[in-house]
Motif scaffolding. Structure first.
Motif, PDB file in Angstrom:
ATOM      1  N   ASP A   1     101.008  13.077  78.977  1.00  0.00           N
ATOM      2  CA  ASP A   1      99.677  13.455  78.517  1.00  0.00           C
ATOM      3  C   ASP A   1      99.728  13.749  77.020  1.00  0.00           C
ATOM      4  O   ASP A   1     100.808  13.795  76.428  1.00  0.00           O
ATOM      5  CB  ASP A   1      99.213  14.701  79.282  1.00  0.00           C
TER       6      ASP A   1
ATOM      7  N   MET B   1      98.516  16.575  75.745  1.00  0.00           N
ATOM      8  CA  MET B   1      98.529  18.026  75.562  1.00  0.00           C
ATOM      9  C   MET B   1      99.722  18.644  76.278  1.00  0.00           C
ATOM     10  O   MET B   1     100.294  18.016  77.169  1.00  0.00           O
ATOM     11  CB  MET B   1      97.222  18.633  76.061  1.00  0.00           C
TER      12      MET B   1
ATOM     13  N   HIS C   1     101.935  20.967  78.825  1.00  0.00           N
ATOM     14  CA  HIS C   1     101.810  21.408  80.221  1.00  0.00           C
ATOM     15  C   HIS C   1     103.065  22.180  80.599  1.00  0.00           C
ATOM     16  O   HIS C   1     104.049  22.197  79.856  1.00  0.00           O
ATOM     17  CB  HIS C   1     101.675  20.205  81.168  1.00  0.00           C
TER      18      HIS C   1
ATOM     19  N   GLU D   1     105.840  19.558  75.714  1.00  0.00           N
ATOM     20  CA  GLU D   1     104.964  18.790  74.829  1.00  0.00           C
ATOM     21  C   GLU D   1     104.921  17.336  75.298  1.00  0.00           C
ATOM     22  O   GLU D   1     105.737  16.917  76.129  1.00  0.00           O
ATOM     23  CB  GLU D   1     105.487  18.863  73.390  1.00  0.00           C
TER      24      GLU D   1
ATOM     25  N   HIS E   1      96.787  24.985  82.678  1.00  0.00           N
ATOM     26  CA  HIS E   1      95.655  24.330  83.339  1.00  0.00           C
ATOM     27  C   HIS E   1      95.754  24.594  84.849  1.00  0.00           C
ATOM     28  O   HIS E   1      96.304  23.775  85.586  1.00  0.00           O
ATOM     29  CB  HIS E   1      95.681  22.817  83.056  1.00  0.00           C
TER      30      HIS E   1
END
Length: 105
Positions: free
Chosen positions: A54, A56, A58, A73, A95
């Motif tokens: 991704d 962003m 996580h 990252e 998230h």
């Protein structure tokens, strides 16, 4: 003749013992605010590797707090060897709608 017979019996006994398989590595991608796949089945001793595909950061964080990848990252990966049976629920700490389950047998 006896030695040949003993050797044959020993060989048959060895062949009937179940052989253990080698541990496998399973890949879970973090992409589009999801773990893909969100649920996997693994064997105890297998390795699960998370790859952040991704844009962003996580995490892969056990719901019970027993393990945590730390911030991953884009492009980072992190691995965990599964040591116990059962359902291992996890989440991205950044998230909370990103959830996953590892079913270990």
């Amino acid at each position: 003749m006896r030695r040949a017979l003993y050797g044959l019996v020993a060989g048959l006994a060895y062949a009937s013992v179940p052989q253990t398989g080698e541990a496998e590595t399973h890949i879970i991608e973090m992409r589009g605010l999801e773990f893909i796949p969100a649920e996997i089945d693994v064997a105890v001793g297998d390795t699960v590797t998370w790859v952040n595909a991704d844009v962003m950061p996580h995490t892969a964080t056990a719901s019970d707090g027993s393990w945590d990848s730390g911030t991953m990252e884009a492009g980072d990966e992190w691995s965990l060897v599964i040591e116990t049976e059962g359902a291992l629920d996890y989440v991205c700490a950044f998230h909370p709608t990103m959830t996953g389950v590892i079913n270990a047998r």
